[in-house]
Scaffold this motif. Structure first.
Motif, short mmCIF file in Angstrom:
data_model
loop_
_atom_site.label_atom_id
_atom_site.label_comp_id
_atom_site.label_asym_id
_atom_site.label_seq_id
_atom_site.Cartn_x
_atom_site.Cartn_y
_atom_site.Cartn_z
N SER A 186 -10.95 -10.78 7.04
CA SER A 186 -10.22 -9.59 7.50
C SER A 186 -8.96 -9.36 6.70
O SER A 186 -8.66 -8.24 6.30
N ARG A 187 -8.20 -10.43 6.46
CA ARG A 187 -6.95 -10.31 5.70
C ARG A 187 -7.23 -9.82 4.27
O ARG A 187 -6.41 -9.12 3.68
N ALA A 188 -8.39 -10.23 3.74
CA ALA A 188 -8.75 -9.84 2.38
C ALA A 188 -9.34 -8.44 2.32
O ALA A 188 -9.75 -7.98 1.25
N GLY A 189 -9.39 -7.75 3.46
CA GLY A 189 -9.93 -6.40 3.51
C GLY A 189 -11.44 -6.35 3.59
O GLY A 189 -12.04 -5.27 3.53
N LEU A 190 -12.07 -7.51 3.77
CA LEU A 190 -13.54 -7.58 3.82
C LEU A 190 -14.00 -7.58 5.27
O LEU A 190 -14.62 -8.54 5.77
N VAL A 191 -13.68 -6.50 6.00
CA VAL A 191 -13.97 -6.47 7.43
C VAL A 191 -15.47 -6.48 7.71
O VAL A 191 -15.91 -6.97 8.76
N ASP A 192 -16.27 -5.94 6.81
CA ASP A 192 -17.72 -5.97 7.01
C ASP A 192 -18.24 -7.40 6.97
O ASP A 192 -19.10 -7.78 7.77
N CYS A 247 -6.37 -21.38 3.25
CA CYS A 247 -7.14 -20.43 2.43
C CYS A 247 -6.90 -19.01 2.90
O CYS A 247 -6.77 -18.08 2.09
N GLY A 248 -6.83 -18.83 4.22
CA GLY A 248 -6.62 -17.49 4.77
C GLY A 248 -5.27 -16.90 4.45
O GLY A 248 -5.15 -15.69 4.23
N HIS A 249 -4.25 -17.74 4.40
CA HIS A 249 -2.88 -17.25 4.18
C HIS A 249 -2.65 -16.75 2.76
O HIS A 249 -1.69 -16.02 2.52
N VAL A 250 -3.50 -17.16 1.83
CA VAL A 250 -3.31 -16.71 0.45
C VAL A 250 -4.52 -15.98 -0.12
O VAL A 250 -4.57 -15.64 -1.30
N ASP A 275 -0.58 -23.50 -0.25
CA ASP A 275 -2.02 -23.74 -0.32
C ASP A 275 -2.38 -24.83 -1.32
O ASP A 275 -3.27 -25.65 -1.07
N GLY A 276 -1.71 -24.84 -2.47
CA GLY A 276 -2.00 -25.85 -3.49
C GLY A 276 -1.77 -27.26 -2.98
O GLY A 276 -2.65 -28.13 -3.07
N ASN A 288 16.35 -15.10 -2.44
CA ASN A 288 16.58 -14.40 -3.71
C ASN A 288 15.72 -13.14 -3.87
O ASN A 288 15.20 -12.85 -4.94
N GLY A 289 15.56 -12.43 -2.77
CA GLY A 289 14.87 -11.14 -2.83
C GLY A 289 13.36 -11.20 -2.79
O GLY A 289 12.70 -10.17 -3.02
N SER A 290 12.77 -12.36 -2.52
CA SER A 290 11.31 -12.44 -2.44
C SER A 290 10.91 -13.29 -1.24
O SER A 290 11.74 -13.95 -0.62
N CYS A 291 9.62 -13.28 -0.94
CA CYS A 291 9.12 -14.03 0.21
C CYS A 291 8.04 -15.01 -0.23
O CYS A 291 7.24 -14.71 -1.13
N SER A 292 7.99 -16.15 0.43
CA SER A 292 7.01 -17.19 0.09
C SER A 292 5.57 -16.72 0.30
O SER A 292 4.64 -17.27 -0.30
N CYS A 293 5.37 -15.72 1.16
CA CYS A 293 4.00 -15.25 1.43
C CYS A 293 3.46 -14.37 0.31
O CYS A 293 2.28 -14.00 0.32
N ARG A 294 4.33 -14.02 -0.64
CA ARG A 294 3.95 -13.17 -1.77
C ARG A 294 3.36 -11.83 -1.28
O ARG A 294 2.41 -11.29 -1.84
N ASP A 295 3.93 -11.36 -0.16
CA ASP A 295 3.54 -10.08 0.44
C ASP A 295 2.08 -10.04 0.87
O ASP A 295 1.46 -8.98 0.92
N TYR A 296 1.54 -11.22 1.20
CA TYR A 296 0.15 -11.28 1.68
C TYR A 296 0.17 -11.97 3.04
O TYR A 296 0.29 -13.18 3.14
N TRP A 297 0.13 -11.12 4.07
CA TRP A 297 0.09 -11.71 5.42
C TRP A 297 -0.60 -10.78 6.37
O TRP A 297 -0.85 -10.93 7.47
#
Length: 611
Positions: A387-393, A350-353, A321-322, A602-611
């Motif tokens: 929606s991804r941010a949990g703001l479905v309303d 913006c949506g992916h992060v 995103d940066g 190395n045990g992690s994901c580029s999405c930082r567990d946000y998808w």
């Protein structure tokens, strides 16, 4: 000193500005030839077909001043309006020509027919065909080509084929036009059948067929045709051909194929212009090699808005995103104005992060700063962002306030967001809307079923499954693609048809045994089936991406990076398993699912567990 009339006519063709053309015309006037049909016709032709500002107006002034205009002048004025996409004016000129007693000829009809290349103009095109027959030009090669192209452009492929079949002498362009008509209508099989019957083929024939396969999702077939083209050596691929091939490589995630095409471009000294450069950027980004995409982008001397947009979208897909937003700012500083495609990439980043505030800012700036009216894709990005941010309303508010009717993808984004937030009421609303718009959409049923399963509402899960069975709706099977040594392999969930299936399953069991030793526990909440724990664990074990990874473990040396393309969203359990695998086995695993890229390392994901 006056120059000869012949020299003046030659000068007309060499004019690079309207001023030069007027000066040459002035010489003709001095020579007394200004109103001569041939001289005036040449002035009209050069003016009408030039890109000079005011050129067409000057052509009309010369045309109106000519005492005896001829068909040559009419034809060029009609042609000029066709090239300017001013089809109504072109047809008005055609009718005016006939009313004034000029007989359309074999040069007039092709231009007039080209003005009818849309469904709304079909009736006029059919009437023109009647005029063609009355005038005796129904076998003229240029007129026939225009008729077949017109019917193809209008989507009446049967009429196009009838004209084609009734033409005894068919030139190569006519074959190509008929193939393009089939491709445009979605009849790729018929296009291929005709392609195989061609007495000769050129680069246009091959490019049209390859592009048709790509446009209709037949990516493997497109690559097969490209290899056939190279073997047969009937024609050398050009930039158009290679752009289509690179698109197929990107869709399949076939990095090795894409790298080979890139090397082919270099081997034959082809210039990487904005078209090929953009295609290469898009291919590398979609194949998981964002570094190579950036390298191509930085190496381009000339970049247009599509080149910038391809790089921005690529960075967004990979979760950078940066870099993505920095590039968007740089694009504007370099004077390139963003378009609607650019903003889709920015909003996706913006949506992916979860950059909710930033996403809202960029969305508002589309109209406020750049005068771009948001399309349904941009509203979809905003629904997805909230929606991804949990703001479905908030996502639902966006849908209610849209100035255009929401489509399946909009409601699908809301439904997908409900899966994360567990908002069952909103999920039921969204699924009803999806099913209203697309009654056979399996995704809506499956997502709602998964939401019910996650909440332990197994009776509702059974009810949905029953409805799907009654309507004959089948769940889209999970499918994962892997390229190895130039061959693309497909794996489906629960698949055991691969020649080395036993080795794959044995390797998978060994991998999972090692993962359990370091703390892995299957996330059985992801299984939307009312099974016992053992059954759920087995269902998770045979997901298509796990089978694909096990195949790569069997078939490649240790520490070799693995790249997989999946048709569906990666599940939580597979995501956790791949994170652990990347660390335990020192393997970089790159997964492209239907939403984005996941780089496990190395045990992690580029999405930082946000998808």
């Amino acid at each position: 000193m006056l120059i000869s009339s012949h020299s003046c006519l030659l000068l007309l063709d060499k004019c690079s500005t309207l001023l030069q053309l007027k000066q040459a015309h002035a010489q003709l006037i001095t020579l007394g030839l200004a109103r001569h049909a041939i001289a005036s016709g040449r002035v009209v032709a050069v003016c009408a077909l030039s890109c000079f500002p005011g050129g067409l107006d000057y052509a009309y002034s010369v045309f109106n001043d000519c005492r005896m205009p001829n068909s040559f002048m009419w034809n060029h004025l009609i042609r000029a309006h066709v090239q300017l996409k001013d089809h109504d004016r072109a047809l008005l000129l055609f009718n005016s020509m006939r009313r004034r007693g000029f007989r359309p000829d074999q040069h007039t009809f092709p231009f007039a027919i080209q003005a009818c290349f849309s469904q709304s103009m079909l009736r006029i095109g059919m009437a023109l065909q009647g005029c063609v027959v009355s005038a005796g030009y129904e076998r003229d090669v240029y007129v026939v080509n225009a008729l077949v192209g017109m019917y193809g452009g209008c989507g009446v492929v049967g009429a196009a084929r009838q004209v084609f079949d009734e033409t005894p002498e068919r030139d190569l362009p006519l074959w190509n036009i008929m193939i393009r008509a089939y491709v445009s209508s979605g009849s790729v099989c018929m296009a291929r059948k005709l392609f195989d019957e061609m007495p000769e083929r050129n680069v246009i024939s091959w490019s049209c067929m390859i592009d048709g396969c790509v446009r209709h999702g037949l990516y493997k077939e497109a690559l097969g045709l490209f290899h056939e083209m190279l073997v047969m050596e009937e024609a050398k691929p050009n930039e158009v051909t290679l752009s289509s091939v690179l698109s197929a490589c990107g869709r399949l995630g076939a990095l090795e194929h894409g790298e080979w095409v890139h090397a082919y471009i270099g081997k034959f000294g082809m210039k990487i212009d904005v078209v090929l450069g953009t295609a290469l950027i898009d291919m590398y980004a979609k194949c998981g090699s964002i570094e190579r995409a950036e390298s191509v982008f930085c190496g381009l001397k000339c970049r247009d808005v599509m080149t910038w947009s391809a790089m921005i979208s690529g960075l967004a897909m990979h979760g950078h995103d940066g870099k993505c937003l920095q590039l968007f700012s740089l694009m504007q500083r370099e004077g390139v104005r963003p378009n609607a495609v650019t903003f889709v990439g920015v909003l996706c980043a913006c949506g992916h992060v979860g950059l909710v505030g930033e996403g809202r800012h960029y969305f508002d700036s589309m109209w406020e700063e750049f005068g771009i009216s948001p399309l349904i894709q941009h509203y979809g990005c905003m629904v997805d962002l909230y929606s991804r941010a949990g703001l479905v309303d908030k996502a639902y508010e966006v849908i209610k306030n849209m100035p255009i009717e929401p489509d399946v993808l909009i409601w699908g984004s809301l439904l997908s967001g409900c899966r994360t937030s567990g908002n069952i009421e909103m999920a039921e609303l969204a699924s009803r809307k999806v099913i209203e718009l697309d009654p056979l959409n399996s995704g809506a049923y499956v997502l709602l079923s998964n939401i019910y399963a996650k909440s332990g509402r197994w009776d509702d899960v059974k009810s949905i499954r029953r409805v799907m069975e009654e309507k004959g709706i089948n769940k889209t099977p999970g499918c994962s693609l892997v390229e190895l040594d130039g061959v693309v392999y497909e794996f489906f969930a629960g698949d055991d048809s691969h020649p080395i299936s036993m080795e794959i399953h044995s390797m998978l069991e060994e991998i999972m045994r090692r993962l359990r030793m370091i703390g892995y526990v299957e996330n059985t909440a992801e299984v939307a089936l009312n099974l016992n724990e053992e059954g759920k664990e087995h269902a998770l074990l045979v997901h298509s991406e796990k089978l694909a990874v096990a195949f790569c473990f069997v078939s490649t040396p240790p520490r070799t990076p693995i790249r997989i393309v999946k048709n569906l969203r990666i599940c939580v359990d597979c995501h956790l398993a791949f994170k652990l695998m990347s660390g335990e086995f020192d393997r970089e695993i790159v997964i492209r699912d239907c939403n984005r890229f996941h780089h496990f390392k190395n045990g992690s994901c580029s999405c930082r567990d946000y998808w």
